[in-house]
Every structure is written in structure tokens, then in C-alpha cells.
Motif scaffolding. Structure first.
Motif, PDB file in Angstrom:
ATOM      1  N   TYR A   3       1.087 -13.530  11.496  1.00 27.73           N
ATOM      2  CA  TYR A   3       1.364 -12.329  11.170  1.00 27.73           C
ATOM      3  C   TYR A   3       2.538 -11.643  11.613  1.00 27.73           C
ATOM      4  CZ  TYR A   3       0.608  -7.126  11.908  1.00 27.73           C
ATOM      5  OH  TYR A   3       0.573  -5.633  12.139  1.00 27.73           O
ATOM      6  N   GLU A  23       5.663  -9.963  10.586  1.00 30.95           N
ATOM      7  CA  GLU A  23       5.840  -8.782  10.779  1.00 30.95           C
ATOM      8  C   GLU A  23       7.753  -8.592  11.559  1.00 30.95           C
ATOM      9  OE1 GLU A  23       6.175  -4.266  13.050  1.00 30.95           O
ATOM     10  OE2 GLU A  23       6.034  -7.160  14.086  1.00 30.95           O
ATOM     11  N   ARG A  58      10.722  -6.338  10.440  1.00 35.98           N
ATOM     12  CA  ARG A  58      11.167  -5.260  11.459  1.00 35.98           C
ATOM     13  C   ARG A  58      13.317  -5.977  11.186  1.00 35.98           C
ATOM     14  NH1 ARG A  58       9.931  -5.599  16.148  1.00 35.98           N
ATOM     15  NH2 ARG A  58       8.722  -7.069  16.390  1.00 35.98           N
ATOM     16  N   ASN A 100       9.547  -2.170   7.548  1.00 38.76           N
ATOM     17  CA  ASN A 100       8.173  -1.235   8.333  1.00 38.76           C
ATOM     18  C   ASN A 100       6.886  -1.789   7.227  1.00 38.76           C
ATOM     19  OD1 ASN A 100       5.303   0.205   8.792  1.00 38.76           O
ATOM     20  ND2 ASN A 100       6.960   1.354   9.827  1.00 38.76           N
ATOM     21  N   ILE A 101       6.421  -2.448   7.413  1.00 42.62           N
ATOM     22  CA  ILE A 101       4.624  -3.714   6.260  1.00 42.62           C
ATOM     23  C   ILE A 101       4.154  -2.813   6.697  1.00 42.62           C
ATOM     24  CG2 ILE A 101       5.348  -5.450   7.405  1.00 42.62           C
ATOM     25  CD1 ILE A 101       3.193  -4.920   9.077  1.00 42.62           C
ATOM     26  N   TRP A 102       4.307  -1.618   6.730  1.00 46.05           N
ATOM     27  CA  TRP A 102       2.681   0.095   6.564  1.00 46.05           C
ATOM     28  C   TRP A 102       3.224   1.433   5.916  1.00 46.05           C
ATOM     29  CZ3 TRP A 102      -1.588  -2.700   7.432  1.00 46.05           C
ATOM     30  CH2 TRP A 102      -1.584  -2.955   8.818  1.00 46.05           C
ATOM     31  N   VAL A 120       2.294  -9.621   3.895  1.00 41.42           N
ATOM     32  CA  VAL A 120       3.150  -9.269   4.790  1.00 41.42           C
ATOM     33  C   VAL A 120       4.387 -10.517   5.130  1.00 41.42           C
ATOM     34  CG1 VAL A 120       3.863  -9.049   7.315  1.00 41.42           C
ATOM     35  CG2 VAL A 120       1.960  -8.107   6.480  1.00 41.42           C
TER      36      VAL A 120
END
Length: 467
Positions: A156, A160, A164, A169-171, A243
Motif C-alpha cells: 500500500y 501510494e 503521489r 491523489n488516491i482518495w 490503488v
């Protein structure tokens, strides 16, 4: 409880799980929505598993043997072997994926590259481990599960960070897809519909409190696995796949990290991939397949032979050739398996009230013979409900399960019960057809004879002349 939960952590971590999360993100949903949907779907299928799990905790029966009640002593082979073939095929696929990882390790240390040799070696090791029994499987899961969680956390943060670096932005990432949230939910439920129906194969080994009339008290040792280990782990692993897709466009984080990792980091990653496939294969594929093959010819096939046969069948399916079309094929299988689940719940709870005439399950001329060994109600309900679910395969589980439930009850009451009375349905019969919840256990004493003994007596059998 902990051993069984560890098994489910290992089961939920397979490479195919990554694609579930990626498909949700590609379908236009946010990462948060995908993770919560997958968690909810696995919580729902976990709750369903608890229902069918009671067959194992209460009566100690395997999936294939129990199916003699709703399908007949010969009719059981049709649904049971169907499930066994799927399990064997999954064994081959998982072994192939593990062999590719082993081949990467072999190339790094030995300069040797031949995935098929590693396939044979890895397959034989898994078969040997499973032949040693459930305790051996549990010990492997206890070793594999913490390692799998650790590597997942590492994956993860690696992915992540990669996102970046690429300015993502993964969210907040949103793709342009138009997938239905209901389709995503049902697809994730269907992923474990196979194990949802044959979960008694595992729960018959779980430590069970006797003289526990309450469903929750009797099955307390399986709740952590089905309602916590499965949904949390599945959501976490699928989230990592999501992700990976956001960061690179590739749903498989193993391939992504393998492309960047060097030296021992690469070796550790590949070793944990092998461990994940191994821990899943033992409990989710080899054991269910072996038990269905044993049920097919119990006088000829022992447990160890059944495990070996599952390995052979899984290899003869040429899993490396069908991997590209796997989900289409299993989607149709899942339709018919969800119908079996509805039939099982209808038979065990709605019709029999958890009571079973266990000795007659092993009697070729007993009440479960029905017509020539086939229960026409179970078979017709299976074909009708499975066919409907296959027609609308995207919604297979939510169609197949209720359709199988309703069709079975109606057909049993209209066609079967008038001509084939069931002893456990007779008035005044109750505790004599229950087992663990009333502190009893059925023990086979040889020559087709059974003794119903006190669970606390350590299976001290009465003398032969008293049976």
C-alpha cells in the motif's frame, strides 16, 4: 477461533482479489466507496456462510455428505462434483501463479528458468501439506497470515508513494467508468459463493461448545473469521488492487512492484506471493475438492487419494490456458452454486429445523434414497434456479439463492414429501435428530451401524450387543 480466523486471512489473499478493487475504481467509484462496498459484500456473504456453517458445527458433516438430504444419495454427486471441479481448477490456477513467483526466485538465485518444473514442485508440496490434515493447514495459515498482512501494508505505502510521484491523489481519483454499484456488490458476494456452500468442510473441524441451544453460543468460534477476518482482509487486498490501478493502470500490484523491486526485496515479495497462494489452496481448494471426490467413491478413494486426485484434475484443466477466460466460466458456475446455497438453507432450516437423520445419510436404502437415489425436488430446483441466475449472470447470487430456496420448498411439499416421509419431520421427534446442541455425537461403529454417544464421554462406545 484464532486458528480458523487465520485460515480465512490466508484464503482471502489471492491475486485475483486485486482485480475486484481495480474494477470498482475503473467503473467510476472513489477508492473509499469501493473499499466500503467490498467490505459490505463480504460481510453479507460471511453472514450467509455462518448459516451453512452450522451443518458442520452441529452435525460434523461434510458438504457432499449433507447434500444427500436435499439431492438424494446418488443425486448428491451432480452438485458436489461440480463444486469439486471448480475447486480443483482453482488449485491449478493458484499453483500456476505461485510457480511464476517461484520461477522468479529461481532465476535470481540459480539462473534457472522453467515455470512448469516449479509448478510440479509447488503442487506436490501443497498436496503433501494438505494430506497431513487440518492441523497442518491451520499451522501454515498461522504462519502465512501475519506475513501476508505485513506485505500488504508495504504494498500500500509503495503504491501510494508511486501515485503521489505521478501527481495522483488516491482518495480523490475518479475514473470515467459507469459501473453499477449493485453489480460491484454482487460480484464481490459471488467471489466466495463457492466456499459459502461447502463451508461445513471446514467448520466440522472447529472446536464447538456442546449443549449450546443458542445458535450464537454454538457457533461463536466461527464469527471472527466470517464477520471480521474475511471482510476486512478482502476489502484491504481489493483496496490495494484499486490503488495499484490508480497509480499505474495495472490492477496487479505484484507485477508493478516486481518491475521496480531489486535484490532481496524482490525475493521477499515473490516468496510471500507463494505463501499466499499456498495458504489459500490448502483450505479453499484441495480440501473441498478431495471431499467431493471421496463422496463419489468412498470405498475406493481415501482422504489422501482424494487430495492427490484434486491436484491431478487441477493440472489436467490446463489452468495456464484458461486463466484469461476464468471469470466468465466461474460466473456461470457461480450461478448454479448460489442455487445450491438456497436449497441447502431451505432444507436445513425451513424444512428440517436443523434436525437430520444422520445414519440414513449413509444408508443406501434409507429415507434419503427418494426415487432411485435421486431427489427430484432438489435437482429440479437446482436446474431452474441455476438457469435463471445464469441468464442474468451479473446478478447471479441474488437471483440463484432465493430462487433455489423457494423452488425447493415448493417442490418438496408438492412432489416428494407425500411419497417419501422424512423421520426428522415426524411429530414428537426433536432432540434425537440433533447432535452438538444437545451434547450428542454420531459415531460409526462399523458394518453400517451407528451409536449416538455423549460428547463428554470421549466417544466411549457401548458394547456391540447393546447397539
Amino acid at each position: 477461533m484464532l486458528g480458523y480466523a487465520w485460515i480465512w486471512v490466508g484464503i482471502a489473499v489471492i491475486i485475483a482479489t486485486y482485480s475486484l478493487g481495480a474494477s470498482g475504481v475503473a467503473g467510476g467509484f472513489s477508492l473509499t466507496t469501493v473499499i466500503l462496498t467490498i467490505f459490505a459484500a463480504n460481510l453479507a456473504i460471511g453472514a450467509f456462510m455462518i448459516l451453512t456453517a452450522d451443518i458442520g458445527t452441529e452435525h460434523g458433516l461434510s458438504f457432499a455428505v449433507y447434500l444427500r438430504a436435499p439431492f438424494g444419495i446418488h443425486g448428491t454427486h451432480l452438485p458436489a462434483v461440480s463444486r469439486g471441479l471448480v475447486a480443483a481448477m482453482w488449485f491449478g490456477i493458484q499453483t500456476y501463479l505461485g510457480a511464476l513467483a517461484l520461477n522468479g526466485i529461481g532465476e535470481y538465485f540459480l539462473g534457472f528458468s522453467n515455470w512448469f518444473v516449479w509448478y510440479l514442485v509447488f503442487g506436490l508440496v501443497q498436496i503433501g501439506n494438505t494430506m497431513l490434515g487440518m492441523k497442518s493447514v491451520e499451522r501454515l495459515a498461522a504462519l502465512a497470515a501475519p506475513a501476508i498482512i505485513a506485505i500488504s501494508v508495504w504494498m500500500y505505502f509503495s503504491l501510494e508513494g508511486l501515485a503521489r510521484t505521478n501527481g495522483l491523489n488516491i482518495w480523490t481519483f475518479r475514473a470515467e467508468g459507469q459501473m453499477s454499484l449493485l453489480v460491484l456488490f454482487i460480484a464481490n458476494m459471488g467471489f466466495w459463493s463457492t466456499l459459502a456452500i461447502d463451508i461445513p468442510n471446514l467448520t466440522r473441524f472447529v472446536k464447538t461448545g456442546t449443549r449450546q441451544r443458542g445458535f450464537f453460543a454454538r457457533n461463536r468460534n466461527i464469527f471472527a473469521a466470517q464477520l471480521l477476518a474475511l471482510p476486512v482482509t478482502q476489502a484491504m487486498i481489493a483496496g490495494i488492487g484499486a490503488v495499484s490501478f490508480i497509480a499505474t493502470g495495472n490492477w496487479n500490484p505484484v507485477e508493478v512492484i516486481q518491475g521496480d523491486a531489486q535484490g532481496m526485496a524482490l525475493v521477499i515479495l515473490l516468496a510471500l506471493v507463494v505463501l499466499a497462494q499456498w495458504s489459500t489452496n490448502n483450505s479453499a481448494n484441495l480440501i473441498p475438492a478431495a471431499l467431493t471426490f471421496i463422496n463419489l467413491a468412498p470405498r475406493a478413494i481415501t482422504y489422501k487419494t482424494g487430495v492427490a486426485l484434486a491436484g491431478v484434475v487441477g493440472t489436467l484443466c490446463f489452468p495456464w490456458e484458461i486463466l484469461g477466460n476464468l471469470f466468465v466460466f466461474l460466473g456461470y458456475y457461480g450461478a448454479f452454486l448460489s442455487a445450491i446455497g438456497g436449497i441447502m438453507v431451505a432444507d436445513y432450516y425451513a424444512l428440517r429445523g436443523r434436525k437430520l437423520n444422520v445414519p440414513d445419510l449413509f444408508n443406501s436404502n434409507g429415507q434419503y434414497r427418494y426415487t432411485g437415489g435421486f431427489n427430484i425436488a432438489g435437482l429440479l430446483a437446482w436446474f431452474i434456479a441455476g438457469g435463471l441466475a445464469a441468464w442474468w449472470s451479473q446478478y447471479a447470487f441474488v437471483i440463484g439463492f432465493p430462487a433455489g430456496f423457494i423452488a425447493y420448498l415448493l417442490l418438496m411439499k408438492a412432489l416428494v414429501l407425500p411419497n417419501h416421509p422424512q423421520a426428522e419431520l415426524g411429530r414428537g421427534n426433536g432432540d434425537e435428530f440433533l447432535a452438538a446442541s444437545v451434547g450428542k455425537d454420531w459415531v460409526h461403529t462399523g458394518f453400517g451401524a451407528f451409536a449416538r454417544v455423549d460428547c463428554d464421554a470421549g466417544h466411549e462406545l457401548p458394547a456391540r450387543e447393546d447397539l
